[in-house]
Design an enzyme around this catalytic site. Structure first.
Site, PDB file in Angstrom:
ATOM      1  N   LYS A  50     -27.194 102.091   6.294  1.00  0.00           N
ATOM      2  CA  LYS A  50     -27.231 100.589   6.147  1.00  0.00           C
ATOM      3  C   LYS A  50     -26.638  99.986   7.346  1.00  0.00           C
ATOM      4  O   LYS A  50     -27.123  98.898   7.945  1.00  0.00           O
ATOM      5  CB  LYS A  50     -26.231 100.340   5.125  1.00  0.00           C
ATOM      6  CG  LYS A  50     -26.693 100.736   3.686  1.00  0.00           C
ATOM      7  CD  LYS A  50     -25.672 100.621   2.498  1.00  0.00           C
ATOM      8  CE  LYS A  50     -26.186 101.122   1.154  1.00  0.00           C
ATOM      9  NZ  LYS A  50     -25.067 101.222   0.136  1.00  0.00           N
ATOM     10  N   GLN A  94     -18.926 101.035  -0.963  1.00  0.00           N
ATOM     11  CA  GLN A  94     -19.845 102.278  -1.338  1.00  0.00           C
ATOM     12  C   GLN A  94     -19.398 102.966  -2.611  1.00  0.00           C
ATOM     13  O   GLN A  94     -18.338 103.125  -2.726  1.00  0.00           O
ATOM     14  CB  GLN A  94     -20.123 103.099  -0.346  1.00  0.00           C
ATOM     15  CG  GLN A  94     -21.340 104.081  -0.387  1.00  0.00           C
ATOM     16  CD  GLN A  94     -22.462 103.608  -0.357  1.00  0.00           C
ATOM     17  OE1 GLN A  94     -23.100 102.513  -0.093  1.00  0.00           O
ATOM     18  NE2 GLN A  94     -23.488 104.342  -1.197  1.00  0.00           N
ATOM     19  N   ASP A 117     -23.816  93.114  -2.994  1.00  0.00           N
ATOM     20  CA  ASP A 117     -24.329  94.120  -4.009  1.00  0.00           C
ATOM     21  C   ASP A 117     -24.681  93.442  -5.361  1.00  0.00           C
ATOM     22  O   ASP A 117     -25.354  93.916  -6.076  1.00  0.00           O
ATOM     23  CB  ASP A 117     -23.232  95.132  -4.427  1.00  0.00           C
ATOM     24  CG  ASP A 117     -23.368  96.576  -3.540  1.00  0.00           C
ATOM     25  OD1 ASP A 117     -24.583  96.788  -3.184  1.00  0.00           O
ATOM     26  OD2 ASP A 117     -22.506  97.240  -3.393  1.00  0.00           O
TER      27      ASP A 117
END
Ligand code: GUN
Length: 280
Positions: A50, A94, A117
């Site tokens: 990422k 994460q 997200d």
């Protein structure tokens, strides 16, 4: 006739080029903060991927690595500081987190406007209501793949295999919003193969390597494989037994090179969208 291969790597590359052009035109550098707690090897790889993709698109990635023993209060303080930092446009924590940390408390601490997200209950609610704002990256990537492959969702029977908050649940809501007739199937579903065989569009997100077999697939169906699993011999496989299912399906995503690259591209898109709306 063998299935058409839906090339996620190619579509993701196109999307990333488009995002880089939009970032260059924006007149500022969007900032994505990625918080990694602990040493999970797969998570470290994902975060590195990422980070690199963000930089290549002209987005500044700030990775904050915290030890596995980090207390919930300290993690929440880190998130609060990122919420309060006007330079930060997007925040991603994460997952999975170490077992002693309640992930829901962490997700709910993220400013919904910076929640790239789409996991915050406010963004989950907008999606459930059919008014998506920030959409989780993997299901968003799947919808883009279906669109690019000209797969008709309106009126189609879609089966989503897996009911996770990250993939299965938001995926089902997006498909309903796209006028599909949607079933969420899972480990307790009776006669999973029969349920899957009804699908015109089958989305596999079980985390179980090569679980979906050829006789689970309706001839001509579109099969989207969200899984990424590593076999003991090091080989990457999806949740779908690729070769045998490709002989039955009409279209199928490979692993690697299918959904995975789209997840990363969609994270960049969500970051740019958050940055543009915050700074408008
Ligand atoms: N772990 C696996 N997939 C994801 C994702 O899409 N977002 C976050 N934050 N963690 C993940």
């Amino acid at each position: 006739m063998p299935a058409r291969i839906i090339d996620g790597a190619a579509l993701a590359a196109t999307l990333r080029t488009e995002i880089a052009a939009k970032v260059a035109a924006a007149g500022f550098t969007p900032v994505l903060a990625v918080v990694l707690v602990g040493e999970d090897p797969a998570s470290r790889v994902y975060v590195r991927t990422k980070d690199r993709a963000a930089r290549e698109a002209g987005i500044e990635a700030r990775t904050i690595s915290l030890p596995a023993e980090t207390a919930l209060a300290d993690l929440l303080a880190t998130i609060q500081a990122l919420n309060d930092d006007p330079a930060v446009d997007g925040i991603l924590v994460q997952l999975p987190l170490p077992r002693c940390i309640d992930p829901q408390a962490v997700i709910e601490a993220i400013d919904p406007a910076k929640d790239v997200d789409g996991f915050h209950p406010m963004n989950v609610g907008y999606l459930a209501d059919g008014r998506p704002k920030v959409v989780p990256c993997t299901p968003l990537g799947v919808m883009k793949l279906l669109r690019a492959a000209c797969v008709e969702t309106a009126g189609a029977r879609a089966v989503v295999l897996g009911r996770s908050a990250i993939v299965g649940r938001p995926m089902s809501r997006l498909l309903v919003t796209a006028d599909a007739t949607v079933t969420i199937a899972h480990s307790l579903t009776r006669d999973l193969p029969a349920e899957c065989r009804r699908a015109d569009i089958l989305i596999a997100a079980t985390g179980k390597p090569e679980m979906v077999r050829a006789d689970w697939v309706k001839p001509g169906a579109t099969v989207i494989d969200v899984g990424i699993n590593r076999r003991p011999n090091g080989r990457l496989v999806g949740d779908v037994a690729y070769d045998e299912c490709a002989a039955v399906a009409g279209a199928i995503t490979p692993v690697p090179g299918g959904v995975g690259p789209m997840t990363v591209a969609c994270l960049l898109e969500n970051t740019l969208t958050a940055a543009l709306s915050r700074r408008a």
